[in-house]
Design an enzyme around this catalytic site. Structure first.
Site: not given
Ligand code: ADP
Ligand code: ZN
Length: 221
Positions: A13, A88, A127, A162, A174
């Protein structure tokens, strides 16, 4: 034009939003980035939000919704914005509709990114993000590595993983929340006639940049 990025974690995204932003001048408004900037600056909002984010839970609407509405009043968003990470939940989507309606605007396009589950977890683990809160470029050590290992191409700051991407429990949480609370938005926006679903996957050799290129071409027509 108001664009919403929808899709689970790790579908790209942020990448797609960033490319469309560069080409259209619409600002990319990422709630996760705003929260992380506040966390690194230890603002009251950041300290409060981190209680939820570190566990992989959603930050309550009382904090999130006014934060987004405030951001949308900035001058750079006068022609619209690309919302990345908001809404969300159905409640957030309804509040956004109300807010846009009060300004005589609406959600014009929802880009729903879909990626196979096996790829998603791998993409979250690989990531990396720039530690400079004003840059916040993202990389992937397998798919999109920086030129120099561990260093941001754009600003030279160190990259890091992260906290919520290195915690398997937070990743699981999540993805569960996405299924339960966010995925109903697909139907919600389909009914509004603004949904565009795109598959992003190595298996079909279609990445975020390919999706972004197609959409930019159409927007600019
Ligand atoms: P990801 O999509 O990988 O979960 P984001 O950067 O979009 O990451 O968001 C990081 C965290 O910030 C989320 O796990 C959640 O705790 C919080 N957050 C972001 N956007 C919202 C939102 N719209 N509502 C509530 N919490 C949010
Ligand atoms: Zn950087």
């Amino acid at each position: 034009m108001n664009i919403i990025m929808l899709g689970a974690q790790g579908t790209g995204k942020g990448t797609v939003a960033g490319l469309i932003s560069e080409q259209t001048g619409l600002p990319q408004i990422s709630t996760g980035d705003i929260f992380r900037k506040n966390i690194s600056e230890k603002t009251p909002l950041g300290i409060e939000a981190d209680k939820y984010i570190s566990k992989g839970n959603l930050v309550p609407d009382e904090i999130t919704v006014p934060m987004v509405e405030d951001r949308l009043t900035w001058d750079d968003a006068k022609n619209g914005a690309i919302l990345d990470g908001f809404p969300r939940t159905i409640e957030q989507a309804e509040k956004l509709d109300e807010y846009l309606k009060s300004k005589g605007e609406k959600v014009d396009l929802v880009i729903n990114l879909v990626t196979p589950k096996e790829e998603i977890i791998d993409r979250m683990l690989t990531r990396r993000v720039c530690t400079n809160p004003d840059c916040k470029a993202t990389y992937n050590i397998k798919l999109h590595p920086p030129i120099k290992e561990g260093i941001c191409d754009k600003c030279g700051s160190p990259l890091k993983q992260r906290a919520d991407d290195s915690d398997p429990e937070a990743i699981k949480r999540r993805l569960e929340i996405y299924e339960e609370k966010t995925s109903p938005l697909v139907e919600f926006y389909k009914k509004q006639g603004v949904l565009r679903t795109e598959t992003v996957s190595l298996s079909i050799n279609r990445m975020g940049k390919d999706v972004a290129a197609d959409i930019i071409k159409e927007i600019k027509k």
